[in-house]
Scaffold this active site. Sequence first.
Site, PDB file in Angstrom:
ATOM      1  N   SER A  40       0.804  -1.229   0.000  1.00  0.00           N
ATOM      2  CA  SER A  40       0.000   0.000   0.000  1.00  0.00           C
ATOM      3  C   SER A  40       0.832   1.270   0.000  1.00  0.00           C
ATOM      4  O   SER A  40       0.329   2.337  -0.359  1.00  0.00           O
ATOM      5  CB  SER A  40      -0.936   0.017   1.211  1.00  0.00           C
ATOM      6  OG  SER A  40      -0.192  -0.052   2.424  1.00  0.00           O
ATOM      7  N   ASP A 330      -2.565   8.656   7.631  1.00  0.00           N
ATOM      8  CA  ASP A 330      -3.544   7.779   8.272  1.00  0.00           C
ATOM      9  C   ASP A 330      -2.788   6.897   9.266  1.00  0.00           C
ATOM     10  O   ASP A 330      -1.598   7.117   9.507  1.00  0.00           O
ATOM     11  CB  ASP A 330      -4.343   6.985   7.225  1.00  0.00           C
ATOM     12  CG  ASP A 330      -3.532   5.944   6.478  1.00  0.00           C
ATOM     13  OD1 ASP A 330      -2.377   5.661   6.872  1.00  0.00           O
ATOM     14  OD2 ASP A 330      -4.035   5.393   5.474  1.00  0.00           O
ATOM     15  N   HIS A 333       0.243   5.195   6.999  1.00  0.00           N
ATOM     16  CA  HIS A 333       0.918   5.710   5.799  1.00  0.00           C
ATOM     17  C   HIS A 333       1.364   7.161   5.952  1.00  0.00           C
ATOM     18  O   HIS A 333       0.639   7.980   6.526  1.00  0.00           O
ATOM     19  CB  HIS A 333      -0.019   5.590   4.593  1.00  0.00           C
ATOM     20  CG  HIS A 333      -0.474   4.184   4.360  1.00  0.00           C
ATOM     21  ND1 HIS A 333      -1.681   3.709   4.846  1.00  0.00           N
ATOM     22  CD2 HIS A 333       0.121   3.142   3.732  1.00  0.00           C
ATOM     23  CE1 HIS A 333      -1.807   2.439   4.506  1.00  0.00           C
ATOM     24  NE2 HIS A 333      -0.730   2.069   3.838  1.00  0.00           N
TER      25      HIS A 333
END
Length: 369
Positions: A40, A330, A333
């Site tokens: 991600s 977040d 990240h």
Amino acid sequence: MEMAKLFKNSSFCLAFVFALMLGSLGTYAEAKAFFVFGDSLVDNGNNNYLVTTARADAPPYGIDYPSHRPTGRFSNGLNIPDIISEQMGWEPTLPYLSPELNGQKLLVGANFASAGVGVLNDTGIQFVNIIRIYEQLNLFQQYQERVSEMIGAQETKRLVQGALVLITLGGNDFVNNYYLVPYSVRSRQYSIQNYVPFVVSEYKKVLQRLYKLGARRVIVTGTGPLGCVPAELALHSTNGECVPEFQYAASLFNPQLVQMLNQLNREAGGHVFIAANTNQMHMDFISNPQQFGFTTSKEACCGQGRYNGLGLCTPMSNLCPNRDTHVFWDPFHPSERANRMIVQQILTGSNTYMHPMNLSTIMALDSRA
């Protein structure tokens, strides 16, 4: 060895002209293709095309992206591959699963990354339908077949061997596998001291496969400081200190990763694999966020609960008014601004951050090849 023969026979046939001014890269007369693999941290939208819970396709993701809309990137704006392309003056790569990736756009490269994946196939099983790393490599092979139909096998080989590759794996093998639940299957099977070399040995197989598929300039990022992300602070930290158990795992993994890359380079007879010390890059921010213009390295911009580290970033989450003041966007990240600082170290950082060379040096070498 086969790798050494392949390396010596390879040629970097795309020519580049670039200038270094005040430590930043200028524009190139001709761009390298750029390929991205991993999780991600570098996924730019592949998971949007999959039935999975590992998605970033709802606001406020993308709030600072040029369109101000969610794109599938786990960021408020651009992620690391985007910023590398931007700094190099290259057209950004598209997700491999995007229907827009066809024709001449294929020659730019492709992003195969998928949020949730790890080195191991059982990492991220809770997300169900994600593109596991060997499937990403199979898609890379499929990509080459598609391009061969356009420009022929030899030109495709030159395109791939002259390309830049970025791969980011490893973090999920800890946070979404070994430490996901108490007494996970892997934690019962291995002590952390034995689990780390197991993951590194499996990662070596991934990189050997990538080499066989033609990659000759591969930036490999280490894990960040696993115990310092808001998600782990929210669950395991009492006073905002980084979680020792997770930090210990990262301290074992990252040096062993570099040792493995050095071994692969010796086998290849050249600097194919470049280690990016993203752990140290992050720790700089975390140790002294104010020095880098951040107000916090503990609290996520988007989230809920302690340190905004609980749950997902959703339209119902707390949202900070200025993303540039936060190291973390977040619970897991980095913010776009933190990503930009990481990319600057990838481009021009010292051996502390990039081993054995930074991206500027790579480009200088390849321009003379």
